[in-house]
Design an enzyme around this catalytic site. Structure first.
Site, PDB file in Angstrom:
ATOM      1  N   CYS A 225      44.754 -26.494  35.895  1.00 54.13           N
ATOM      2  CA  CYS A 225      44.772 -27.836  36.472  1.00 54.13           C
ATOM      3  C   CYS A 225      43.423 -28.460  36.124  1.00 54.13           C
ATOM      4  O   CYS A 225      42.371 -27.924  36.517  1.00 54.13           O
ATOM      5  CB  CYS A 225      44.940 -27.727  37.987  1.00 54.13           C
ATOM      6  SG  CYS A 225      44.823 -29.285  38.875  1.00 54.13           S
TER       7      CYS A 225
ATOM      8  N   CYS B 270      45.937 -33.791  31.904  1.00 50.08           N
ATOM      9  CA  CYS B 270      46.474 -33.288  33.171  1.00 50.08           C
ATOM     10  C   CYS B 270      47.642 -32.399  32.773  1.00 50.08           C
ATOM     11  O   CYS B 270      48.435 -32.783  31.899  1.00 50.08           O
ATOM     12  CB  CYS B 270      46.945 -34.456  34.049  1.00 50.08           C
ATOM     13  SG  CYS B 270      48.021 -33.960  35.418  1.00 50.08           S
TER      14      CYS B 270
HETATM   15  N1  DGL Z   1      47.974 -30.782  37.090  1.00 49.52           N
HETATM   16  C1  DGL Z   1      46.787 -31.432  37.564  1.00 49.52           C
HETATM   17  C2  DGL Z   1      45.783 -31.612  36.421  1.00 49.52           C
HETATM   18  O1  DGL Z   1      45.855 -30.939  35.405  1.00 49.52           O
HETATM   19  C3  DGL Z   1      46.914 -32.775  38.243  1.00 49.52           C
HETATM   20  C4  DGL Z   1      48.058 -33.158  39.072  1.00 49.52           C
HETATM   21  C5  DGL Z   1      47.658 -33.626  40.453  1.00 49.52           C
HETATM   22  O2  DGL Z   1      47.171 -34.749  40.636  1.00 49.52           O
HETATM   23  O3  DGL Z   1      47.827 -32.811  41.351  1.00 49.52           O
HETATM   24  O4  DGL Z   1      44.883 -32.397  36.521  1.00 49.52           O
END
Ligand code: DGL
Length: 258
Positions: free
Chosen positions: A74, A185
């Site tokens: 993430c 993301c």
């Molecule tokens: N999957 C997360 C990232 O890579 C972001 C998603 C969220 O806002 O929770 O930044």
């Protein structure tokens, strides 16, 4: 922890499955625990402190399950919590992800690169430093997309509403062409096809998943923690949401073509 202990992979929700896919392709004999914190998703519009505490709680849970390494799949959690978690657990290999700005700038010399990520990723120092390192070699445009992870969390990977959502954001480019798009993301690769189509399939698209997988392999190798088992490894799915459909959707996202 030993070489046959599992590897923990976490995300604010299901986006990190796009990273898990690259990792299992590179390290098929490892065992994995994928933790999606969908109950608390999205992280991207939260404060740095909130993101740190949520991420830290997930890492603690993974450690309780005996993981030998943690991948923060993430970008948001990596920028807000990666450094502090490494200080908290100095002996645990923690692999963080960052927007693939370097390959994008190298792949689009003197071009225009659009970085799509969460508000938190784009405001953190980690991204500011990355941008400073590359800003002289391309025009870099930052664009937060609050609301996009929710589409993926619902399994809505192509729909008129999604296309409207994205095109209304891309209007802010004022008709400027772009050469490269960074999916900063881990939820976004699941809607890559739609993003590409909205740029008439004329842009190069980059994400950090493959680089993160290679980084994990290097870190495990250097600590003699690669699993040498001959058989294929397993994936244990955990999701903080009480809805059992989230696990089903996770498995589907792991399998579909993107
Ligand atoms: N999957 C997360 C990232 O890579 C972001 C998603 C969220 O806002 O929770 O930044």
């Amino acid at each position: 922890m030993t070489a046959d202990s599992p590897i923990g992979i976490m995300d604010s929700g299901m986006g990190g499955i796009s990273v898990l896919r690259e990792i299992t392709a590179l390290l098929p004999n490892e065992n994995f625990i994928f933790y999606g914190d969908s109950k608390n998703a999205p992280y991207g519009s939260r404060t740095t402190e909130e993101i740190y505490h949520l991420t830290s709680r997930v890492v603690d849970e993974l450690l309780d399950r005996g993981v030998k390494a943690v991948v923060i799949a993430c970008n948001t959690a990596s920028s807000a919590a990666g450094k502090r978690l490494r200080e908290k657990y100095p002996s645990l290999p923690i692999i963080a992800i960052e927007p693939a700005l370097k390959p994008a700038v190298i792949g689009c010399p003197n071009g225009r690169v659009l970085v799509l990520a969460t508000e938190a990723t784009l405001r953190e120092t980690k991204f500011a430093n990355l941008m400073d390192a590359w800003k002289d070699r391309a025009e870099i445009i930052k664009m937060p997309l609050p609301g996009l992870p929710e589409f993926v969390e619902r399994g809505e990977l192509d729909s008129p509403a999604l296309r409207d959502f994205l095109s209304s954001h891309f209007k802010a480019l004022g008709g400027k062409t772009v050469d490269g798009v960074v999916l900063g993301c881990t939820h976004y690769p699941f809607v890559k096809k739609v993003i590409s189509e909205l740029f008439d399939n004329k842009v190069k698209i980059y994400d950090g998943a493959a680089g993160t997988a290679r980084q994990l392999r290097r870190r495990l190798y250097s600590r003699n923690l690669l699993n040498n088992a001959a058989q294929k490894g397993t994936i244990t799915w955990i999701n903080s949401s009480e809805d059992p459909a989230m696990i089903e959707l996770s498995k589907k996202l792991y399998m579909i073509e993107i």
